[in-house]
Design a protein around this motif. Structure first.
Motif, PDB file in Angstrom:
ATOM      1  N   ASN A 166       0.916  -1.044  -0.121  1.00 51.36           N
ATOM      2  CA  ASN A 166       0.186  -0.004  -0.004  1.00 51.36           C
ATOM      3  C   ASN A 166       0.832   1.182   0.094  1.00 51.36           C
ATOM      4  N   ASP A 206      -2.987   1.543  -3.775  1.00 50.62           N
ATOM      5  CA  ASP A 206      -2.465   0.357  -4.228  1.00 50.62           C
ATOM      6  C   ASP A 206      -0.830   0.991  -4.882  1.00 50.62           C
ATOM      7  N   LYS A 209      -0.058   0.396  -8.800  1.00 49.11           N
ATOM      8  CA  LYS A 209      -1.066   0.433  -9.869  1.00 49.11           C
ATOM      9  C   LYS A 209      -1.214   1.756 -10.628  1.00 49.11           C
ATOM     10  N   GLN A 212      -4.471   5.984 -10.848  1.00 45.27           N
ATOM     11  CA  GLN A 212      -5.525   6.030  -9.974  1.00 45.27           C
ATOM     12  C   GLN A 212      -5.767   7.473  -9.585  1.00 45.27           C
TER      13      GLN A 212
END
Length: 582
Positions: A166, A206, A209, A212
């Motif tokens: 995270n 994330d 990723k 976002q």
């Protein structure tokens, strides 16, 4: 004979000195430690004296390469890469790189995580894969997170990573205290503070990723006004931060807070955050002198009322107000004595609003830790960045510590936001013999240095009765931004020689009564910060302030009369505020 004996002694000391350096595997420190005061046994070497574009944050790779988020991004890039090729402590190679969208002087974030270099602007977080052994990355820049709201105050994007994949990023509150009229004296706070829905908190994303937005994240903590220092503690497995406390207690509420209160309060809060934590902004602030959360005056407080403050997340430590904590690092290396293991280093960038007392901060602090909590009083670790004993105005400080990072050998790196200077701090003593005696000089600095100690309400007041009534009124309501010398700072424009100050006085009065928002140019430089309206001040106060600035700070313009303010207020549709009434 004497010359021969002197030569032998000199040779002996040179041999011992460089033998010690080789024994530690560390380069020699500079003779003056780069101007820093450090605990006994520590040395500092200046890695680079200045960087084009100065510096915000810093990250050191596993091979010792240094990456810097530039404060003023250049046409050749928003980041800089540095390499020390011969281990003399100095960077022989300095290269700028990465031209990316939304380059901002206040982008805040530079971290290396899982082989990627993560960095941020005020509205975006990027990452770039590092190639082992290669200084400047040539891989594709990935846009990881975009903040779709326009940039505003407190829109920094520091970055922290946990051990579960995270990424944590704050979204700062675009307000001082969620007032109906931001930063305006006597303005009440908004009910339920609607901006807390999307601001004033930390979101979890994330870490791997791209593409976002805020809606893709999960709110982790709320009630957090402004964060620049953010770090995950791998030993404790929790998120820690230093929160900037609200501003202007005396300037906005002089009926409740003295100048001394305004210089010291509220605390800069050192916080351990769990999922769901609520720190209490904008309703509460932490008073480190009383050791408790108190109700903000915008919500009915008076400097004494506690309300429901005990229901909110309590800080681990309340540092004196306005120190400006801008980076946080948990020390996991083995070079420093055991005293420092797993403890927290904090870079205090320095205040702009401690007047009429000396500006405070401008040093690096250390907090010893045990089992995820402070195990002793906070300490002064590195001081001397400002280069002067008394910082009257922010511009007096030669350097301001900003970013922290640990090298692969356990050295601590500190960068400066004014000129882009970087120090490498090393320990050269015997770690087994390090003790309280080695901290004695720093203990004394904590008690005596004007930028660190709690000021005496009378002796340390820089006005000491030598400032006129008009000057005191200016210092209360205006010097926090424009500074007592009228020179402003990097965020707020100067009054000295300003075409806005020396020009049409009716236009100047209108600005004070109505405020000013948006981009303006002053003396050829662009500024984009909101000036609150001061319409609740009496017409007499406004006339005093404007006459003062038009006839001081190298300005020589006509006075502003009470009648001038009366007429302009009427023209703007407002009611005249009688002398002495606010």
């Amino acid at each position: 004979m004497r010359l021969s004996r002197l030569s032998v002694l000199l040779s002996f000391f040179i041999i011992v000195y460089f033998t010690q350096c080789r024994r530690h595997g560390l380069p020699p420190g500079d003779p003056d430690n780069g101007g820093l005061f450090l605990p006994k046994g520590f040395e500092a070497v200046v890695v680079v004296d200045s960087l084009d574009g100065a510096a915000r944050h810093i990250a050191v790779n596993s091979n010792g390469d240094i990456y810097v988020k530039l404060r003023f991004p250049l046409s050749s890039g928003g980041n800089a890469a540095l390499r020390d090729e011969d281990n003399d402590g100095k960077a022989e190679i300095v290269k700028d790189f990465d031209e990316y969208q939304d380059k901002s002087s206040y982008g805040t974030g530079m971290r290396i995580h899982n082989g990627y270099l993560y960095f941020s602007s005020v509205t975006r977080v990027f990452r770039q894969k590092l190639t082992p052994g290669q200084l400047v990355p040539d891989t594709k820049i990935e846009l990881m997170l975009t903040d779709t709201q326009p940039p505003s105050q407190h829109d920094t994007k520091p970055i922290a990573f946990d051990d579960k994949g995270n990424m944590y990023v704050p979204f700062g509150a675009p307000s001082d205290c969620c007032q109906m009229e931001d930063r305006t004296p006597f303005s009440p706070g908004m009910d339920s503070c609607p901006m807390l829905l999307t601001r004033g908190g930390i979101w979890k994303f994330d870490a791997n990723k791209p593409g976002q937005f805020q809606k893709d994240g999960q709110k982790f903590a709320t009630g957090v006004r402004s964060i620049v220092a953010l770090e995950w503690n791998d030993q404790d497995h929790n998120l820690f931060t230093m929160m900037h406390g609200r501003d202007y207690l005396h300037a906005q509420w002089p009926n409740y807070y003295t100048e001394w209160d305004g210089a010291l309060l509220p605390a800069e809060e050192f916080l351990k955050l769990k999922e769901g934590s609520n720190v209490g902004w904008p309703y509460y602030y932490y008073d480190q002198l009383k050791g408790k959360l108190l109700l903000n005056p915008e919500y009915g407080g008076d400097g004494k009322k506690e309300g429901n403050g005990s229901d909110y997340t309590q800080p681990l430590i309340g540092f004196p107000g306005h120190f400006a904590p801008n980076d946080l690092l948990f020390y996991t290396g083995n070079q420093f004595p055991a005293h420092y293991k797993n403890g927290a280093f904090i870079a205090f960038h320095g205040s702009t609003s401690s007047a009429p007392y000396p500006q405070s901060g401008y040093f690096v602090a250390f907090v010893p830790f045990k089992n995820g909590s402070p195990s002793g009083q906070w300490e002064v670790f590195a001081d001397g960045f400002a280069g002067v004993d008394t910082v009257v105005n922010t511009s007096d400080a030669k350097y301001r510590p900003m970013g922290l990072s640990m090298g692969p050998d356990g050295s601590l790196y500190v960068c400066d936001s004014e000129k882009g200077k970087i120090w490498r701090i090393m320990y050269k003593g015997d770690t087994s013999k390090f003790g309280q005696a080695d901290l004695s000089d720093m203990i004394r600095r904590k008690k005596e240095a004007l930028n660190i100690k709690t000021p005496d309400s009378i002796r340390d007041n820089l006005d000491k009765g030598n400032v006129s009534i008009a000057g005191k009124t200016f210092n209360t309501y205006c010097a926090i931004c424009h500074q007592r010398d009228g020179l402003g700072n990097d965020r707020f424009p100067p009054l000295s020689g300003s075409e806005w100050v020396k020009g049409d006085k009716n236009s100047l009065i209108a600005i004070v009564l109505s405020g000013l928002d948006g981009n303006i140019t002053v003396k050829g430089k662009s500024y984009n910060n909101k000036m609150p309206r001061l319409n609740l001040l009496s017409d007499e106060n406004i006339a005093q302030i404007l006459t003062y600035i038009r006839q001081n700070f190298n300005n020589n313009a006509s006075a502003v009369t009470l009648e001038d303010v009366n007429n302009t207020r009427k023209a703007l549709g407002g009611k005249v505020n009688k002398p002495g009434k606010q």
